[in-house]
Design an enzyme around this catalytic site. Structure first.
Site, PDB file in Angstrom:
ATOM      1  N   HIS A 202      38.271  39.905  35.964  1.00 21.37           N
ATOM      2  CA  HIS A 202      37.378  39.100  36.814  1.00 21.37           C
ATOM      3  C   HIS A 202      37.381  37.622  36.434  1.00 21.37           C
ATOM      4  O   HIS A 202      36.454  36.872  36.771  1.00 21.37           O
ATOM      5  CB  HIS A 202      35.960  39.695  36.789  1.00 21.37           C
ATOM      6  CG  HIS A 202      35.929  41.090  37.314  1.00 21.37           C
ATOM      7  ND1 HIS A 202      34.934  41.980  37.001  1.00 21.37           N
ATOM      8  CD2 HIS A 202      36.783  41.760  38.127  1.00 21.37           C
ATOM      9  CE1 HIS A 202      35.181  43.138  37.609  1.00 21.37           C
ATOM     10  NE2 HIS A 202      36.282  43.037  38.294  1.00 21.37           N
TER      11      HIS A 202
ATOM     12  N   CYS B 280      43.752  24.459  46.897  1.00 21.39           N
ATOM     13  CA  CYS B 280      45.016  24.198  46.181  1.00 21.39           C
ATOM     14  C   CYS B 280      44.834  24.817  44.797  1.00 21.39           C
ATOM     15  O   CYS B 280      43.711  25.149  44.393  1.00 21.39           O
ATOM     16  CB  CYS B 280      45.289  22.706  46.085  1.00 21.39           C
ATOM     17  SG  CYS B 280      44.212  21.828  44.923  1.00 21.39           S
TER      18      CYS B 280
ATOM     19  N   ALA C 105      26.611  49.134  21.277  1.00 19.86           N
ATOM     20  CA  ALA C 105      28.032  48.924  20.915  1.00 19.86           C
ATOM     21  C   ALA C 105      28.161  48.332  19.513  1.00 19.86           C
ATOM     22  O   ALA C 105      29.006  48.754  18.725  1.00 19.86           O
ATOM     23  CB  ALA C 105      28.686  48.007  21.945  1.00 19.86           C
TER      24      ALA C 105
ATOM     25  N   TYR D 233      26.155  29.174  37.179  1.00 22.52           N
ATOM     26  CA  TYR D 233      27.254  29.337  36.222  1.00 22.52           C
ATOM     27  C   TYR D 233      27.085  28.399  35.033  1.00 22.52           C
ATOM     28  O   TYR D 233      27.343  28.776  33.890  1.00 22.52           O
ATOM     29  CB  TYR D 233      28.606  29.159  36.928  1.00 22.52           C
ATOM     30  CG  TYR D 233      29.008  30.430  37.649  1.00 22.52           C
ATOM     31  CD1 TYR D 233      28.716  30.604  38.999  1.00 22.52           C
ATOM     32  CD2 TYR D 233      29.610  31.469  36.945  1.00 22.52           C
ATOM     33  CE1 TYR D 233      29.027  31.802  39.642  1.00 22.52           C
ATOM     34  CE2 TYR D 233      29.921  32.671  37.573  1.00 22.52           C
ATOM     35  CZ  TYR D 233      29.634  32.823  38.933  1.00 22.52           C
ATOM     36  OH  TYR D 233      29.919  34.020  39.551  1.00 22.52           O
TER      37      TYR D 233
ATOM     38  N   GLN E 269      36.089  43.311  32.057  1.00 23.15           N
ATOM     39  CA  GLN E 269      35.446  42.811  33.279  1.00 23.15           C
ATOM     40  C   GLN E 269      34.673  41.526  32.965  1.00 23.15           C
ATOM     41  O   GLN E 269      34.207  40.841  33.853  1.00 23.15           O
ATOM     42  CB  GLN E 269      34.480  43.867  33.825  1.00 23.15           C
ATOM     43  CG  GLN E 269      35.123  45.178  34.195  1.00 23.15           C
ATOM     44  CD  GLN E 269      34.078  46.247  34.482  1.00 23.15           C
ATOM     45  OE1 GLN E 269      33.469  46.283  35.543  1.00 23.15           O
ATOM     46  NE2 GLN E 269      33.826  47.101  33.491  1.00 23.15           N
ATOM     47  N   ASN E 270      34.529  41.234  31.672  1.00 21.13           N
ATOM     48  CA  ASN E 270      33.692  40.111  31.250  1.00 21.13           C
ATOM     49  C   ASN E 270      34.402  38.779  31.421  1.00 21.13           C
ATOM     50  O   ASN E 270      35.602  38.669  31.186  1.00 21.13           O
ATOM     51  CB  ASN E 270      33.261  40.310  29.796  1.00 21.13           C
ATOM     52  CG  ASN E 270      32.496  41.607  29.622  1.00 21.13           C
ATOM     53  OD1 ASN E 270      32.014  42.189  30.591  1.00 21.13           O
ATOM     54  ND2 ASN E 270      32.416  42.074  28.389  1.00 21.13           N
TER      55      ASN E 270
ATOM     56  N   CYS F 163      40.241  25.345  42.114  1.00 17.14           N
ATOM     57  CA  CYS F 163      40.014  24.985  43.521  1.00 17.14           C
ATOM     58  C   CYS F 163      40.378  26.193  44.383  1.00 17.14           C
ATOM     59  O   CYS F 163      41.399  26.838  44.131  1.00 17.14           O
ATOM     60  CB  CYS F 163      40.903  23.797  43.891  1.00 17.14           C
ATOM     61  SG  CYS F 163      40.764  23.353  45.637  1.00 17.14           S
TER      62      CYS F 163
ATOM     63  N   THR G 242      29.866  49.578  30.117  1.00 17.29           N
ATOM     64  CA  THR G 242      29.978  49.295  31.550  1.00 17.29           C
ATOM     65  C   THR G 242      29.265  50.368  32.372  1.00 17.29           C
ATOM     66  O   THR G 242      29.286  51.547  32.011  1.00 17.29           O
ATOM     67  CB  THR G 242      31.443  49.188  32.006  1.00 17.29           C
ATOM     68  OG1 THR G 242      31.475  48.868  33.399  1.00 17.29           O
ATOM     69  CG2 THR G 242      32.229  50.461  31.736  1.00 17.29           C
TER      70      THR G 242
ATOM     71  N   ASN H 256      28.219  53.701  25.359  1.00 18.80           N
ATOM     72  CA  ASN H 256      27.364  53.043  26.349  1.00 18.80           C
ATOM     73  C   ASN H 256      25.899  53.323  26.034  1.00 18.80           C
ATOM     74  O   ASN H 256      25.559  54.438  25.613  1.00 18.80           O
ATOM     75  CB  ASN H 256      27.701  53.564  27.758  1.00 18.80           C
ATOM     76  CG  ASN H 256      27.413  52.518  28.828  1.00 18.80           C
ATOM     77  OD1 ASN H 256      27.974  51.427  28.804  1.00 18.80           O
ATOM     78  ND2 ASN H 256      26.498  52.836  29.726  1.00 18.80           N
TER      79      ASN H 256
END
Ligand code: BV8
Ligand code: ZN
Length: 240
Positions: free
Chosen positions: A120, A131, A232, A68, A100-101, A128, A189, A214
């Site tokens: 998403h 918690c 796009a 990430y 969705q990005n 976390c 997508t 697309n």
């Protein structure tokens, strides 16, 4: 490319427009698509569906967190493209964005304060799993994997992983927007991830007119009113 006139007419006459986007809308900015991620030398050998899962994080939290941070470091160098700009114009005319990005590029050009339904989650925050502690992430000063200051559990990116359920409030807002929509614009997508992909059928079953942009043929081609295959960043500005 199919004549964009019909697509432009649908968007011009829409009163309740929903814009549904995936990784393809950010591809022209240089964000690797989920499929494209597998082409990357460094991370190509990992299965993105494995890395983007609670099991993957439990098995190797540092590997997943570093993946990430790699995507975040890319995003720090990236700018929204003309498709994001054109979509922001439609948003300023009242359109609802359902994305969705997790890359935050719509947010960077959208009208301030405008709602974007992020199905998403976002890569620009950590949270976390135990918690509800959460922290914003500065893409230019990336933290390392670290425990939650409240409960000691590892903090993880504030995204929805495979096998995790979507935020019910965001999901219900997306469903209601698609039920009420008189038009939908789909951009970039593959329509393979659920429940997100089900929103297209929901809008279609409520007789919304649907425009698709697309690069490759998609599972939605036969249920839309206008299908435009190409990039796009080239096509969406022509429709607005
Ligand atoms: C859940 C965040 C349940 C993380 C993501 C029903 C049927 C089958 C499977 C399932 C099902 N229901 C649930 C599942 C399982 C799973 C799923 O869908 N699996 C798939 C892979 C088969 N779904 C889930 O796990 C979901 N959760 O169902 O929970 C539940 C219920 C109760 C209790 C517990 C659990 C959660 C799914 C969310 C996962 N997180 N992202 C991260 O990003 O790291 S998904 C992630 O992948 C993206 O967000 C996006 O959604 C997806 C990638 O898809 P696309 O965006 O479409 O990108 P892709 O690369 O696939 O395609 C790009 C397209 O763009 C291509 O078509 C290409 O042609 C086009 N393109 C490329 N360049 C351009 C372009 N177009 C225009 N211009 C260009 N330049
Ligand atoms: Zn915690």
């Amino acid at each position: 490319m199919t004549d964009p006139t019909q697509a432009r007419d649908i968007l011009t006459h829409a009163r309740r427009l929903v814009i549904f986007t995936g990784a393809g809308v950010s591809a022209d900015s240089g964000v690797p698509t989920f499929r494209g991620a597998s082409a990357d030398a460094l991370w190509g050998k990992y299965d993105p569906y494995q890395l983007a899962s609670p099991q993957g994080f439990a098995a190797d939290p540092k590997l997943v967190y570093d993946w990430y941070n790699w995507r975040r470091s890319q995003l720090a160098l990236i700018q929204p493209n003309p498709a994001h700009q054109a979509i922001a114009k439609l948003q300023s005319r009242g359109a609802t964005i359902i994305t969705q990005n997790v890359d935050g590029l719509h947010e960077r050009v959208g009208p301030p304060g405008a709602t974007i339904l992020r199905l998403h989650g976002t890569i620009a925050a950590d949270r976390c799993s135990i918690c509800d502690h959460a922290e914003e992430i500065d893409l230019h000063h990336l933290p390392a994997l670290r425990p939650c200051p409240r409960c000691g559990e590892y903090l993880r990116p504030a995204v929805v992983w495979f096998g995790e359920s979507l935020d019910p409030d965001i999901w219900h807002a997306a469903e209601s927007a698609c039920r009420a929509a008189d038009a939908m614009l789909i951009v970039g997508t593959s329509g393979e991830v659920y429940p997100a992909a089900g929103l297209v059928r929901l809008a279609a079953s409520n007789r919304a007119k649907i425009v698709l942009v697309n690069l490759d043929p998609s599972p939605f081609d036969d249920m839309v009113d206008a299908a435009l295959h190409g990039r796009a960043a080239d096509i969406v500005p022509q429709l607005v």
